[in-house]
Design a protein around this motif. Structure first.
Motif, PDB file in Angstrom:
ATOM      1  N   LYS A  28     -49.436  46.941 -81.544  1.00  0.00           N
ATOM      2  CA  LYS A  28     -50.011  46.668 -80.221  1.00  0.00           C
ATOM      3  C   LYS A  28     -48.914  46.334 -79.206  1.00  0.00           C
ATOM      4  O   LYS A  28     -48.967  46.769 -78.056  1.00  0.00           O
ATOM      5  CB  LYS A  28     -51.033  45.536 -80.329  1.00  0.00           C
ATOM      6  CG  LYS A  28     -52.288  45.972 -81.088  1.00  0.00           C
ATOM      7  CD  LYS A  28     -53.137  44.811 -81.526  1.00  0.00           C
ATOM      8  CE  LYS A  28     -54.084  44.355 -80.479  1.00  0.00           C
ATOM      9  NZ  LYS A  28     -55.005  43.309 -80.954  1.00  0.00           N
ATOM     10  N   GLU A  32     -47.906  48.247 -75.720  1.00  0.00           N
ATOM     11  CA  GLU A  32     -47.736  47.549 -74.445  1.00  0.00           C
ATOM     12  C   GLU A  32     -46.366  47.848 -73.840  1.00  0.00           C
ATOM     13  O   GLU A  32     -46.245  48.112 -72.639  1.00  0.00           O
ATOM     14  CB  GLU A  32     -47.905  46.041 -74.654  1.00  0.00           C
ATOM     15  CG  GLU A  32     -47.899  45.260 -73.364  1.00  0.00           C
ATOM     16  CD  GLU A  32     -48.166  43.776 -73.589  1.00  0.00           C
ATOM     17  OE1 GLU A  32     -47.462  42.971 -72.950  1.00  0.00           O
ATOM     18  OE2 GLU A  32     -49.045  43.437 -74.394  1.00  0.00           O
ATOM     19  N   SER A  36     -48.901  51.294 -72.458  1.00  0.00           N
ATOM     20  CA  SER A  36     -50.211  51.744 -72.899  1.00  0.00           C
ATOM     21  C   SER A  36     -50.958  50.585 -73.547  1.00  0.00           C
ATOM     22  O   SER A  36     -50.517  49.437 -73.493  1.00  0.00           O
ATOM     23  CB  SER A  36     -50.064  52.920 -73.883  1.00  0.00           C
ATOM     24  OG  SER A  36     -51.319  53.525 -74.105  1.00  0.00           O
ATOM     25  N   SER A  37     -52.106  50.899 -74.119  1.00  0.00           N
ATOM     26  CA  SER A  37     -52.920  49.879 -74.787  1.00  0.00           C
ATOM     27  C   SER A  37     -53.926  50.577 -75.695  1.00  0.00           C
ATOM     28  O   SER A  37     -54.105  51.798 -75.637  1.00  0.00           O
ATOM     29  CB  SER A  37     -53.683  49.042 -73.754  1.00  0.00           C
ATOM     30  OG  SER A  37     -54.652  49.855 -73.100  1.00  0.00           O
ATOM     31  N   GLN A  38     -54.590  49.771 -76.486  1.00  0.00           N
ATOM     32  CA  GLN A  38     -55.672  50.272 -77.329  1.00  0.00           C
ATOM     33  C   GLN A  38     -56.720  50.973 -76.467  1.00  0.00           C
ATOM     34  O   GLN A  38     -57.222  52.043 -76.813  1.00  0.00           O
ATOM     35  CB  GLN A  38     -56.312  49.057 -78.020  1.00  0.00           C
ATOM     36  CG  GLN A  38     -56.540  49.190 -79.481  1.00  0.00           C
ATOM     37  CD  GLN A  38     -57.027  47.874 -80.051  1.00  0.00           C
ATOM     38  OE1 GLN A  38     -56.295  46.894 -80.064  1.00  0.00           O
ATOM     39  NE2 GLN A  38     -58.237  47.861 -80.542  1.00  0.00           N
ATOM     40  N   THR A  39     -57.048  50.349 -75.347  1.00  0.00           N
ATOM     41  CA  THR A  39     -58.061  50.898 -74.442  1.00  0.00           C
ATOM     42  C   THR A  39     -57.630  52.250 -73.884  1.00  0.00           C
ATOM     43  O   THR A  39     -58.429  53.199 -73.845  1.00  0.00           O
ATOM     44  CB  THR A  39     -58.349  49.913 -73.301  1.00  0.00           C
ATOM     45  OG1 THR A  39     -58.813  48.682 -73.870  1.00  0.00           O
ATOM     46  CG2 THR A  39     -59.378  50.456 -72.336  1.00  0.00           C
ATOM     47  N   LYS A  49     -62.570  51.700 -78.295  1.00  0.00           N
ATOM     48  CA  LYS A  49     -61.441  50.797 -78.507  1.00  0.00           C
ATOM     49  C   LYS A  49     -61.492  50.228 -79.931  1.00  0.00           C
ATOM     50  O   LYS A  49     -60.461  50.044 -80.571  1.00  0.00           O
ATOM     51  CB  LYS A  49     -61.495  49.672 -77.470  1.00  0.00           C
ATOM     52  CG  LYS A  49     -60.412  48.647 -77.609  1.00  0.00           C
ATOM     53  CD  LYS A  49     -60.570  47.541 -76.578  1.00  0.00           C
ATOM     54  CE  LYS A  49     -59.595  46.421 -76.856  1.00  0.00           C
ATOM     55  NZ  LYS A  49     -59.787  45.296 -75.962  1.00  0.00           N
TER      56      LYS A  49
END
Length: 89
Positions: A28, A32, A36-39, A49
């Motif tokens: 994660k 970041e 970017s992100s999981q979402t 997600k």
């Protein structure tokens, strides 16, 4: 917590101690750092997600999701999830 979840948590901890997998928090953080992100991964691929989270935490596997995480973070699959996916694109 179900027996399956408990078994998975024990397996994850054992693998982390042996250096077999990257810790989900590190994956994660890599997302970041890459902006970017999981979402964002979920939106790009049209999945939830939660589904991306399951892949990050090793609860399920999806080469498509893993490959996108690999692409975005510029980390090979073999570093993110050793032994789970090969590094073929």
């Amino acid at each position: 917590m179900t027996m399956h979840a408990i078994a998975h948590a024990h397996e994850l901890r054992a693998n982390l101690r042996q250096g077999v997998v990257m810790h989900p928090a590190d994956i994660k953080a890599a997302l970041e750092k890459a902006g970017s992100s999981q979402t964002k991964i979920a939106q790009t691929l049209g999945v939830s997600k939660t589904t991306v989270g399951h892949v990050i935490y090793g609860r399920s596997s999806s080469r498509r999701i893993a490959a996108e995480i690999s692409r975005v973070t510029d980390l090979p699959l073999s570093k993110l999830w050793p032994g789970r996916y090969d590094d073929k694109k």
